[in-house]
Design an enzyme around this catalytic site. Sequence first.
Site, PDB file in Angstrom:
ATOM      1  N   HIS A 298     -15.213 -21.566  43.189  1.00 46.69           N
ATOM      2  CA  HIS A 298     -16.525 -21.963  43.205  1.00 46.69           C
ATOM      3  C   HIS A 298     -17.103 -21.559  44.547  1.00 46.69           C
ATOM      4  O   HIS A 298     -16.532 -21.272  45.382  1.00 46.69           O
ATOM      5  CB  HIS A 298     -16.284 -23.499  43.059  1.00 46.69           C
ATOM      6  CG  HIS A 298     -15.458 -24.157  43.861  1.00 46.69           C
ATOM      7  ND1 HIS A 298     -14.250 -24.865  43.648  1.00 46.69           N
ATOM      8  CD2 HIS A 298     -15.618 -24.227  45.431  1.00 46.69           C
ATOM      9  CE1 HIS A 298     -13.698 -25.069  44.802  1.00 46.69           C
ATOM     10  NE2 HIS A 298     -14.546 -24.862  45.764  1.00 46.69           N
TER      11      HIS A 298
HETATM   12  C1  T46 Z   1     -12.678 -26.040  48.064  1.00 49.25           C
HETATM   13  C2  T46 Z   1     -10.882 -25.976  48.183  1.00 49.25           C
HETATM   14  C3  T46 Z   1     -10.235 -25.562  48.955  1.00 49.25           C
HETATM   15  C4  T46 Z   1     -12.260 -35.256  44.096  1.00 49.25           C
HETATM   16  O1  T46 Z   1     -12.536 -36.348  43.622  1.00 49.25           O
HETATM   17  N1  T46 Z   1     -12.789 -35.607  45.722  1.00 49.25           N
HETATM   18  C5  T46 Z   1     -12.371 -34.528  46.500  1.00 49.25           C
HETATM   19  O2  T46 Z   1     -12.704 -34.674  47.527  1.00 49.25           O
HETATM   20  C6  T46 Z   1     -12.067 -33.143  46.026  1.00 49.25           C
HETATM   21  C7  T46 Z   1     -11.788 -31.976  47.183  1.00 49.25           C
HETATM   22  C8  T46 Z   1     -11.755 -33.206  44.710  1.00 49.25           C
HETATM   23  N2  T46 Z   1     -11.906 -34.084  43.829  1.00 49.25           N
HETATM   24  C9  T46 Z   1     -11.549 -33.797  42.432  1.00 49.25           C
HETATM   25  C10 T46 Z   1     -12.567 -33.267  41.733  1.00 49.25           C
HETATM   26  C11 T46 Z   1     -11.485 -32.567  40.658  1.00 49.25           C
HETATM   27  O3  T46 Z   1     -11.573 -33.229  39.401  1.00 49.25           O
HETATM   28  O4  T46 Z   1     -10.279 -33.304  42.366  1.00 49.25           O
HETATM   29  C12 T46 Z   1     -10.258 -32.605  41.229  1.00 49.25           C
HETATM   30  C13 T46 Z   1      -9.814 -30.945  41.662  1.00 49.25           C
HETATM   31  O5  T46 Z   1     -10.709 -30.556  42.618  1.00 49.25           O
HETATM   32  P1  T46 Z   1     -11.399 -29.168  42.366  1.00 49.25           P
HETATM   33  O6  T46 Z   1     -10.995 -28.454  41.109  1.00 49.25           O
HETATM   34  O7  T46 Z   1     -12.473 -28.570  42.920  1.00 49.25           O
HETATM   35  O8  T46 Z   1      -9.980 -28.291  43.471  1.00 49.25           O
HETATM   36  P2  T46 Z   1      -9.850 -27.180  43.942  1.00 49.25           P
HETATM   37  O9  T46 Z   1      -8.656 -26.874  44.602  1.00 49.25           O
HETATM   38  O10 T46 Z   1     -10.300 -25.897  43.236  1.00 49.25           O
HETATM   39  O11 T46 Z   1     -11.198 -27.266  45.419  1.00 49.25           O
HETATM   40  C14 T46 Z   1     -10.992 -27.944  46.379  1.00 49.25           C
HETATM   41  C15 T46 Z   1     -12.479 -28.566  46.634  1.00 49.25           C
HETATM   42  O12 T46 Z   1     -12.847 -28.991  45.789  1.00 49.25           O
HETATM   43  C16 T46 Z   1     -13.301 -27.150  47.129  1.00 49.25           C
HETATM   44  O13 T46 Z   1     -14.272 -27.760  47.734  1.00 49.25           O
HETATM   45  O14 T46 Z   1     -13.068 -25.636  48.888  1.00 49.25           O
HETATM   46  O15 T46 Z   1     -10.371 -27.121  47.452  1.00 49.25           O
END
Ligand code: T46
Length: 144
Positions: free
Chosen positions: A58
Amino acid sequence: MNDLIVRNSRWLSISAIKDGYDGTISVAETSKSIPFEIKRVYYIYNLVHHDNVVRGKHAHKKLQQALFCINGSCSVSLNDGTEQQAIELTEPNRGIYLGPGVWSTMSNFRNSCILLVFASDFFSEEDYIRDFNEFLRYSKTHSA
Ligand code: T46
């Protein structure tokens, strides 16, 4: 350490204060080693080293982040819509700044990787671009 050619990204260094056998302290401070006001901190762990384990995929519209691999190591792929680059995070005090408009993917998690992230704002799903084609269209109109 390769230079970063992807827009809105750069290497960050934080201190590593060594105390002999008693370990090391690294310190991240707003507006000093971290080039924005830190509003949120999160960390990603329990990561398995497997080809299918990939995080990120993303870009953010406004969010600024600083990523540090504080245990183990991982690969990060960066893409600003024009340039792309793959880097390795291997040192707890050597991270990357990721500004808006950078598509990032984290993979190849090794040795019980723990990814620590400082973010400039609270979580908002509205700030995410999670579709790569949408990101390419967005980057064309927001590349100034
Ligand atoms: C990034 C990389 C390095 C939350 O509720 N609060 C938060 O602060 C974050 C980061 C995530 N979430 C929830 C949203 C999703 O339901 O946790 C779940 C997994 O998040 P995401 O799919 O976005 O995870 P990554 O590891 O793909 O990405 C995260 C960050 O979202 C992103 O900004 O740069 O880590």
